[in-house]
Design a protein around this motif. Structure first.
Motif, short mmCIF file in Angstrom:
data_model
loop_
_atom_site.label_atom_id
_atom_site.label_comp_id
_atom_site.label_asym_id
_atom_site.label_seq_id
_atom_site.Cartn_x
_atom_site.Cartn_y
_atom_site.Cartn_z
N PHE A 47 8.16 -22.23 -44.92
CA PHE A 47 7.59 -21.20 -44.06
C PHE A 47 7.45 -19.88 -44.81
CE2 PHE A 47 8.07 -17.78 -40.91
CZ PHE A 47 6.93 -18.03 -40.16
N MET A 48 8.50 -19.49 -45.50
CA MET A 48 8.44 -18.23 -46.26
C MET A 48 7.45 -18.34 -47.41
SD MET A 48 10.21 -15.70 -45.14
CE MET A 48 10.51 -14.66 -46.53
N LEU A 49 7.34 -19.52 -48.00
CA LEU A 49 6.35 -19.71 -49.06
C LEU A 49 4.94 -19.53 -48.52
CD1 LEU A 49 5.62 -20.54 -51.98
CD2 LEU A 49 5.58 -22.88 -51.16
N LEU A 50 4.68 -20.13 -47.37
CA LEU A 50 3.35 -19.99 -46.77
C LEU A 50 3.07 -18.55 -46.36
CD1 LEU A 50 3.08 -23.25 -44.66
CD2 LEU A 50 1.87 -22.67 -46.77
N MET A 51 4.12 -17.82 -45.98
CA MET A 51 3.94 -16.41 -45.63
C MET A 51 3.69 -15.56 -46.89
SD MET A 51 4.15 -16.12 -42.36
CE MET A 51 4.42 -14.39 -42.16
N SER A 52 4.20 -15.99 -48.04
CA SER A 52 4.07 -15.21 -49.28
C SER A 52 2.81 -15.54 -50.06
CB SER A 52 5.28 -15.48 -50.18
OG SER A 52 6.46 -15.08 -49.56
N LEU A 53 2.22 -16.68 -49.82
CA LEU A 53 1.06 -17.10 -50.61
C LEU A 53 -0.17 -16.19 -50.48
CD1 LEU A 53 1.13 -20.98 -50.55
CD2 LEU A 53 1.57 -19.44 -52.46
N PRO A 54 -0.51 -15.66 -49.29
CA PRO A 54 -1.69 -14.77 -49.25
C PRO A 54 -1.53 -13.52 -50.13
CG PRO A 54 -1.15 -15.48 -47.05
CD PRO A 54 -0.04 -15.95 -47.94
N TYR A 105 -2.02 -14.70 -53.67
CA TYR A 105 -3.45 -14.96 -53.90
C TYR A 105 -4.21 -13.65 -54.11
CZ TYR A 105 -8.32 -15.96 -52.98
OH TYR A 105 -9.68 -16.03 -53.06
N TYR A 106 -3.90 -12.65 -53.31
CA TYR A 106 -4.57 -11.36 -53.44
C TYR A 106 -4.28 -10.73 -54.81
CZ TYR A 106 -6.01 -6.59 -52.49
OH TYR A 106 -6.61 -5.37 -52.57
N ASN A 107 -3.02 -10.80 -55.24
CA ASN A 107 -2.66 -10.25 -56.54
C ASN A 107 -3.34 -11.00 -57.68
OD1 ASN A 107 -1.06 -8.29 -55.42
ND2 ASN A 107 0.84 -9.41 -55.70
N VAL A 108 -3.39 -12.33 -57.60
CA VAL A 108 -4.04 -13.12 -58.64
C VAL A 108 -5.54 -12.82 -58.67
CG1 VAL A 108 -4.65 -15.49 -59.30
CG2 VAL A 108 -2.30 -14.94 -58.68
N ARG A 109 -6.15 -12.68 -57.50
CA ARG A 109 -7.57 -12.37 -57.44
C ARG A 109 -7.86 -11.00 -58.06
NH1 ARG A 109 -11.14 -10.01 -53.62
NH2 ARG A 109 -9.31 -9.53 -52.38
N LEU A 110 -7.01 -10.02 -57.77
CA LEU A 110 -7.18 -8.70 -58.40
C LEU A 110 -7.04 -8.79 -59.91
CD1 LEU A 110 -5.23 -6.19 -56.12
CD2 LEU A 110 -7.68 -6.34 -56.47
N TYR A 111 -6.08 -9.57 -60.38
CA TYR A 111 -5.85 -9.68 -61.82
C TYR A 111 -7.01 -10.40 -62.52
CZ TYR A 111 -3.50 -10.46 -66.23
OH TYR A 111 -3.17 -10.45 -67.55
N ILE A 112 -7.51 -11.46 -61.91
CA ILE A 112 -8.59 -12.23 -62.53
C ILE A 112 -9.88 -11.41 -62.59
CG2 ILE A 112 -10.12 -14.21 -62.18
CD1 ILE A 112 -7.65 -15.77 -61.31
#
Length: 137
Positions: free
Chosen positions: A70-77, A80-87
């Motif tokens: 549950f906490m993993l699913l809450m942390s994934l967005p 994802y946002y940080n990875v998208r900014l970095y890429i």
């Protein structure tokens, strides 16, 4: 006992993330009120961005290997946002455009703080839950 240790670890990782984003927000507010020049403000913010991304990645990895889905699913967005900014190479603050983007950057950090506070509340809840569960046995 291992469950308690893992929840304490996630608690401290989320607290560290809150401190890093809060530091960025304070630097932006100092820039907005002209307490600091744009170069110093951008340097301070850019020095904290990569550790923030790495900390979020490590937090998600810890949640993944510990099985706290549950906490993993809450942390994934957020990850994802940080990875998208970095890429897309939009993760660093540009010194020449910081005055034009200060409102957007502040809104972005406020959203991150709100999201991290929600994760922090869930983490505290699960931490307390694991403490009371261990006391029953």
């Amino acid at each position: 006992m291992a469950g308690l240790f893992l929840w304490l670890l996630t608690f401290f990782f989320i607290l560290a993330l809150l401190c890093m984003v809060g530091y960025q927000l304070i630097s932006l507010v100092d820039l907005e009120f002209d307490y600091i020049n744009p170069y110093d403000s951008a340097a301070r913010i850019n020095n904290v961005i990569l550790p923030e991304f790495i900390t979020q990645g490590v937090l998600c990895f810890i949640l993944l290997i510990s099985g706290h889905w549950f906490m993993l699913l809450m942390s994934l967005p957020y990850l994802y946002y940080n990875v998208r900014l970095y890429i897309t190479r939009q993760h660093l603050v540009d010194v020449t455009e910081i005055y034009n983007q200060v409102n957007w950057e502040k809104k972005q950090r406020f959203f991150k703080v709100g999201y991290l506070v929600m994760l922090f509340v869930f983490s505290v809840f699960w931490l307390i839950w694991s403490i009371t569960e261990e006391d029953e046995y």
